[in-house]
Motif scaffolding. Structure first.
Motif, PDB file in Angstrom:
ATOM      1  N   SER A 124       0.838  -1.010   0.070  1.00  0.00           N
ATOM      2  CA  SER A 124      -0.053  -0.014   0.065  1.00  0.00           C
ATOM      3  C   SER A 124       0.994   1.283   0.132  1.00  0.00           C
ATOM      4  O   SER A 124       1.839   1.324   0.811  1.00  0.00           O
ATOM      5  CB  SER A 124      -0.825  -0.058   1.210  1.00  0.00           C
ATOM      6  N   HIS A 125       0.677   1.921  -0.840  1.00  0.00           N
ATOM      7  CA  HIS A 125       1.666   3.203  -1.212  1.00  0.00           C
ATOM      8  C   HIS A 125       0.640   4.407  -0.770  1.00  0.00           C
ATOM      9  O   HIS A 125      -0.432   4.601  -1.300  1.00  0.00           O
ATOM     10  CB  HIS A 125       2.149   3.285  -2.484  1.00  0.00           C
ATOM     11  N   PRO A 126       1.125   5.655  -0.011  1.00  0.00           N
ATOM     12  CA  PRO A 126       0.370   6.614   0.078  1.00  0.00           C
ATOM     13  C   PRO A 126      -0.253   7.464  -1.145  1.00  0.00           C
ATOM     14  O   PRO A 126      -1.118   8.039  -1.028  1.00  0.00           O
ATOM     15  CB  PRO A 126       1.301   7.583   1.268  1.00  0.00           C
ATOM     16  N   ILE A 127       0.436   7.350  -2.384  1.00  0.00           N
ATOM     17  CA  ILE A 127      -0.042   8.142  -3.383  1.00  0.00           C
ATOM     18  C   ILE A 127      -0.387   7.349  -4.430  1.00  0.00           C
ATOM     19  O   ILE A 127      -1.562   7.513  -5.114  1.00  0.00           O
ATOM     20  CB  ILE A 127       1.307   9.079  -4.032  1.00  0.00           C
ATOM     21  N   LEU A 128       0.298   6.024  -4.764  1.00  0.00           N
ATOM     22  CA  LEU A 128      -0.041   5.064  -5.822  1.00  0.00           C
ATOM     23  C   LEU A 128      -1.278   4.203  -5.441  1.00  0.00           C
ATOM     24  O   LEU A 128      -2.118   3.585  -6.099  1.00  0.00           O
ATOM     25  CB  LEU A 128       0.943   4.315  -6.191  1.00  0.00           C
ATOM     26  N   GLY A 129      -1.644   3.967  -3.912  1.00  0.00           N
ATOM     27  CA  GLY A 129      -2.663   3.191  -3.549  1.00  0.00           C
ATOM     28  C   GLY A 129      -2.248   1.733  -3.373  1.00  0.00           C
ATOM     29  O   GLY A 129      -1.179   1.465  -3.403  1.00  0.00           O
ATOM     30  N   ASP A 130      -3.205   0.853  -3.191  1.00  0.00           N
ATOM     31  CA  ASP A 130      -2.822  -0.387  -2.835  1.00  0.00           C
ATOM     32  C   ASP A 130      -2.308  -0.963  -4.031  1.00  0.00           C
ATOM     33  O   ASP A 130      -2.820  -0.857  -5.511  1.00  0.00           O
ATOM     34  CB  ASP A 130      -4.259  -1.236  -2.342  1.00  0.00           C
TER      35      ASP A 130
END
Length: 113
Positions: free
Chosen positions: A7-13
């Motif tokens: 899970s990435h804070p900008i790219l999402g899951d």
């Protein structure tokens, strides 16, 4: 052991993908279908993909775009395959690169070159 960013804070899951199994040096691992072999090995904490043919020093991923040839491994019996540009497939058999039994330096010394 996985070191993937799920899970990435900008790219999402990370989207759900099919998992496949492969072996690296006779050890069974899982990867996401279609991801590069280099990414799959890194996610398992594997950093050394081969050793230098002459010196035996560890080598791993360097450029990760197929230019440098540092990530060469044996895939399904084929030597010199680049892990960074090879997609993982189900049942893939991967072996790390080993030092050659006789070095080029020794050959040159014995042949006067």
């Amino acid at each position: 052991m996985t070191e993937r960013i799920m899970s990435h804070p900008i790219l999402g899951d990370l989207p759900h993908k099919e998992k496949v199994s492969f072996t690296f040096d006779d050890q069974l691992y899982e990867a996401y279908k279609g991801e590069s072999l280099a990414a799959a090995l890194l996610a398992q904490g594997i950093r050394t993909l081969r050793v230098h043919e002459e010196t035996g020093h560890p080598r791993g991923i360097y450029c990760n775009i197929g230019h440098c040839f540092e990530c060469r491994v044996n895939i399904n019996g084929l030597d010199g395959e680049r892990a960074c540009i090879t997609p993982v497939t189900e049942g893939m058999v991967v072996k790390s690169g080993k030092a050659l039994p006789t070095t080029v330096r020794d050959w040159r010394k014995h042949h006067g070159k």
